[in-house]
Design a protein around this motif. Structure first.
Motif, PDB file in Angstrom:
ATOM      1  N   THR A 129       0.815  -1.212   0.000  1.00 12.73           N
ATOM      2  CA  THR A 129       0.000   0.000   0.000  1.00 12.73           C
ATOM      3  C   THR A 129       0.850   1.264   0.000  1.00 12.73           C
ATOM      4  N   GLN A 169      -7.304  -3.014   3.206  1.00  9.37           N
ATOM      5  CA  GLN A 169      -6.190  -2.093   3.002  1.00  9.37           C
ATOM      6  C   GLN A 169      -5.959  -1.794   1.528  1.00  9.37           C
ATOM      7  N   MET A 170      -6.100  -2.805   0.688  1.00  9.61           N
ATOM      8  CA  MET A 170      -5.933  -2.569  -0.745  1.00  9.61           C
ATOM      9  C   MET A 170      -7.087  -1.738  -1.301  1.00  9.61           C
ATOM     10  N   LEU A 173      -6.261   1.800  -0.553  1.00  8.59           N
ATOM     11  CA  LEU A 173      -5.268   2.336  -1.487  1.00  8.59           C
ATOM     12  C   LEU A 173      -5.917   2.672  -2.821  1.00  8.59           C
TER      13      LEU A 173
END
Length: 577
Positions: A129, A169-170, A173
């Motif tokens: 990230t 989390q991705m 991003l």
């Protein structure tokens, strides 16, 4: 009998033990190198081990064992010391023979025989990230050095990076990149404080605009913010609603934005690590665990074995039954599996791949995660003792006496690439492993960049370069040194250097057994220190041809071991400085 002095002494002690107490003939014989030179070259506590079962005074028993030792020309003196230790002092020939061993074996000296044990070392595995920061750097240096030490010690090592390419989390991003992209087209949306803030996100947004124009910008700010609570009311829900809106508004294009951000950051991290001398045999995708059904399979197996229960619409693993502080959710009420569920599937897959030993290298903040992972493995019927977790404390970087912040989400971090550019790969790799991985590390930039004896990596590399300089002045053929008369090496410093060289193979095995590459760093500091003292006290290029060749042979042996040890730590061995 063995040609190795340590094994030779063990053989002698075994023979004496058979004479004194044949019923104890299988007792393990331990030999250590005393910390004080006056205590000989090796010491054994065999008499102390046997005192209780034989009901004998340990000093008396030690004296009996010494009296029964077979004679050997390689042993100069044997003494009983302290409470009953047996101290051995080797003859000069037994000490200097290591020089010939090093010259004959070259970079294979100290390498352990292949033991057939398959070991997987998984390390770094940072979320892709953002750029790797100096905290990730310590895990990378430690993992790479540990893997190299294990391989050198004789293990069959696989180095693996677990790509966290699934999950929230991705998505954060991807959203962060898209919001910065929209801003380039005047679609102003307050940027969430818990999104990724770094300039690298803006750079990715600019790349998308350059390659695709306004393809992903045909939305309004109101569309993006639809249904989102105020940031100051619930920032996490605000972020999740924006992610859901992005997926809805972009449709199939969301996967492209997500994939672009992942590919860019993963590629940047891989390039950074390769430049750092850190490579992997396998890059394992978390997403593949979902695509192949392995996560669902692992959860179903836990359920079939009676280790899951339902509560509040979610499915829970009875982690407390295996020593964890509380039970853990593996599947949420919305049907989505948790990170823990994919971690269970990933570790089960490691076992399926047939590794004899699995080593995970985690940040120290993941300490509490160990019981639940091992518990899940045990619940699946897999031996949890096969998994070892090595914890790495983050390094704290100090520049001009000021502590540098390292937060990926806020963007206020010092990247590994910036650190490498400032102090160089060698200093980075060495300083990162200079302390035990689970100990706090303050990274002193001023020291790392200094060209002084206080800088350990400079001090060791300078010893290697010194030998190269002497050999260049000699202008002879290094291969001829194999025939040097090593009996000429009879000085105190020369014999101490020989003893230090002889300790390298066992040092490698010890570092491998303890998962402690810092032991190699300490050994190299000691070896370099011994050589510098010798170099400053004695001339190597003396007129006496026999003495000169013997001293050059010793110096060349030191150089080769320094080079081998530095290579295990990912540090270069320069010929000049």
């Amino acid at each position: 009998m063995s040609a190795d002095p340590k094994n030779l002494l063990a053989d002698l002690l075994r023979a004496a033990l058979v004479s004194v107490a044949p019923e104890q003939a299988e007792t393990p014989i331990l030999l250590d190198r005393p910390k004080q030179a006056g205590h000989g070259d090796f010491a054994s506590n065999l008499a102390l081990q046997l005192a209780k079962p034989l009901k004998r005074n340990p000093r008396d028993l030690a004296a009996l064992l010494v009296a029964e030792l077979p004679a050997s020309p390689l042993v100069a003196r044997v003494e009983v010391a302290g409470a009953g230790f047996i101290n051995f002092t080797l003859a000069s020939d037994a000490k200097t023979r290591v020089v010939r061993q090093v010259l004959e074996q070259g970079d294979a000296f100290g390498r352990g025989a292949k033991n057939g044990v398959k070991v997987q070392v998984e390390f770094v595995s940072a979320n892709p990230t953002g750029p790797l920061h100096v905290g990730h750097g310590r895990g990378a240096a430690y993992g790479a050095s540990l893997a190299d030490v294990l391989a050198f010690a004789g293990f069959d090592v696989t180095r693996e990076y677990y790509i966290n390419d699934a999950g929230r989390q991705m998505d954060i991003l991807a959203l962060s990149t898209w919001l910065r992209y929209l801003d380039l087209f005047g679609i102003a949306i307050p940027f969430p404080p818990n999104a990724y803030q770094g300039d690298y996100v803006k750079d990715m947004a600019a790349q998308i605009r350059e390659g695709h124009g306004d393809r992903f910008a045909k939305v309004s700010a109101a569309d993006v913010l639809q249904g989102a609570p105020a940031i100051d009311v619930d920032k996490e829900t605000h972020l999740d609603v924006l992610i859901a809106n992005a997926k809805r508004l972009l449709g199939s294009d969301y996967a492209w934005v997500h994939g672009f951000a992942l590919t860019e950051q993963l590629g940047d991290g891989r390039e950074d690590l390769e430049e750092f001398g850190v490579t992997f045999d396998k890059w394992f995708s978390e997403r593949s665990l979902f695509d192949t059904g392995l996560v669902e399979k692992a959860v179903a197996e836990l359920d079939a074995r009676g280790h899951l229960y339902e509560q509040d619409g979610a499915r829970w693993f009875r982690s407390t039954a295996f020593g964890d502080e509380k039970d853990r959710v593996v599947q949420r009420e919305n049907g989505l599996f948790t990170y823990f569920a994919s971690d269970i599937a990933y570790h089960a897959n490691k076992y399926e791949r047939g590794f004899d030993r699995i080593i995970d290298i985690w940040g120290a903040d993941h300490h509490g995660y160990i019981p639940r992972v091992k518990g899940a493995l045990q619940a699946l019927g897999l031996p949890p003792e096969k998994l070892d977790v090595a914890l790495v404390q983050f390094a704290v970087l100090y520049r001009n006496g000021q502590k540098a912040a390292m937060s990926t989400r806020s963007g206020e971090f010092v990247t590994l690439r910036e650190l490498r550019k400032e102090v160089g790969n060698d200093a980075c790799r060495f300083f990162y492993v200079l302390r035990k991985a689970d100990q706090h590390l303050d990274f002193d930039l001023d020291l790392a960049k200094s060209q002084s004896n206080e800088n350990p990596v400079y001090y060791i590399q300078y010893a290697h370069a010194r030998v190269c300089s002497v050999l260049a002045q000699w202008n002879g053929v290094v291969a001829d040194l194999a025939g040097a008369d090593l009996a000429r090496l009879d000085g105190e410093r020369e014999l101490a250097l020989c003893a230090r060289l002889a300790a390298f193979p066992e040092g490698v095995q010890g570092a491998a057994a303890d998962y402690a590459p810092h032991q190699i760093a300490f050994y190299l500091k000691d070896l370099a220190g011994d050589f510098h003292s010798y170099y400053n006290a004695e001339r190597l290029l003396v007129d006496d041809e026999g003495l000169k060749l013997a001293r050059l042979a010793l110096a060349e042996a030191v150089r080769r071991v320094l080079a081998s040890g530095l290579a295990l730590l990912g540090v270069s061995a320069p010929q000049s400085m």
